[in-house]
Design a protein around this motif. Structure first.
Motif, PDB file in Angstrom:
ATOM      1  N   ASP A  83       0.868  -1.161   0.000  1.00  0.00           N
ATOM      2  CA  ASP A  83       0.000   0.000   0.000  1.00  0.00           C
ATOM      3  C   ASP A  83       0.908   1.215   0.000  1.00  0.00           C
ATOM      4  O   ASP A  83       2.133   1.074   0.098  1.00  0.00           O
ATOM      5  CB  ASP A  83      -0.933  -0.005   1.216  1.00  0.00           C
ATOM      6  N   ARG A 145       0.108  -3.941   3.103  1.00  0.00           N
ATOM      7  CA  ARG A 145      -1.342  -3.757   2.990  1.00  0.00           C
ATOM      8  C   ARG A 145      -2.016  -4.094   4.298  1.00  0.00           C
ATOM      9  O   ARG A 145      -1.706  -5.094   4.931  1.00  0.00           O
ATOM     10  CB  ARG A 145      -1.878  -4.629   1.860  1.00  0.00           C
ATOM     11  N   ARG A 146      -2.924  -3.220   4.727  1.00  0.00           N
ATOM     12  CA  ARG A 146      -3.702  -3.444   5.952  1.00  0.00           C
ATOM     13  C   ARG A 146      -5.136  -3.754   5.560  1.00  0.00           C
ATOM     14  O   ARG A 146      -5.578  -3.397   4.478  1.00  0.00           O
ATOM     15  CB  ARG A 146      -3.686  -2.187   6.820  1.00  0.00           C
ATOM     16  N   LYS A 147      -5.849  -4.382   6.464  1.00  0.00           N
ATOM     17  CA  LYS A 147      -7.259  -4.635   6.178  1.00  0.00           C
ATOM     18  C   LYS A 147      -7.984  -3.295   6.153  1.00  0.00           C
ATOM     19  O   LYS A 147      -7.606  -2.358   6.855  1.00  0.00           O
ATOM     20  CB  LYS A 147      -7.875  -5.570   7.214  1.00  0.00           C
ATOM     21  N   ASP A 153     -13.791   0.226  13.734  1.00  0.00           N
ATOM     22  CA  ASP A 153     -12.404   0.610  14.005  1.00  0.00           C
ATOM     23  C   ASP A 153     -12.258   2.106  14.234  1.00  0.00           C
ATOM     24  O   ASP A 153     -11.271   2.558  14.789  1.00  0.00           O
ATOM     25  CB  ASP A 153     -11.507   0.220  12.836  1.00  0.00           C
TER      26      ASP A 153
END
Length: 159
Positions: A83, A145-147, A153
């Motif tokens: 990302d 990459r993150r969710k 959140d």
């Protein structure tokens, strides 16, 4: 032809998907016009909704288009699973942003494992003639990459 070889053979789909997931670009009417390894062109039609007090397209809109073009250009060279996040940029506003269309063209200067340096130029088109209205240089950081964030959140999101 680009001088860079993408690390991800699926770079076109991934970069296009990343661009398409940005509501800010849709809101501004900015679209992807060209995508090559390390190079991107974005396009935007004039809208009075994005002008400042003198009728020129606001510098913040021009800056957003340039930052995004530069970011996607850098993203085309990232490995799969990456990302991106802009770390810094400098913009020079060279002429009033007036025209029927605007082009944001960016290219990578130096790709790196973590940091990538890029340059961009914004042009206003009026009666078929392009005028350079802004330049941008900056640095972008590659991230794993993150969710995607969910409403749960975000402590500021409303239910």
């Amino acid at each position: 032809m680009s001088r860079f070889v993408p690390k991800n053979p699926d770079f076109r789909r991934v970069a296009t998907d990343t661009f398409e997931r940005q509501p800010a670009m849709r809101t501004l009417g900015i679209s992807l016009a060209r995508l090559e390894p390390g190079e991107v062109d974005l396009s935007m039609a004039y809208s009075a909704n994005f002008t400042q007090q003198n009728g020129f397209v606001h510098a913040g809109v021009i800056t957003a288009g340039l930052d995004n073009a530069c970011g996607i250009a850098a993203f085309t060279l990232m490995p799969a699973g990456s990302d991106i996040l802009t770390v810094e940029f400098k913009t020079n506003l060279l002429a009033p942003a007036k025209g029927e269309r605007f082009a944001f063209r960016a290219h990578v200067v130096k790709p790196g494992r973590t940091l990538t340096v890029w340059e961009g130029r914004a042009y206003a088109e009026h009666d078929g003639v392009e005028t350079l209205i802004a330049t941008m240089t900056g640095t972008l950081m590659a991230l794993p990459r993150r969710k995607p964030a969910t409403q749960h959140d975000n402590p500021h999101a409303r239910a």
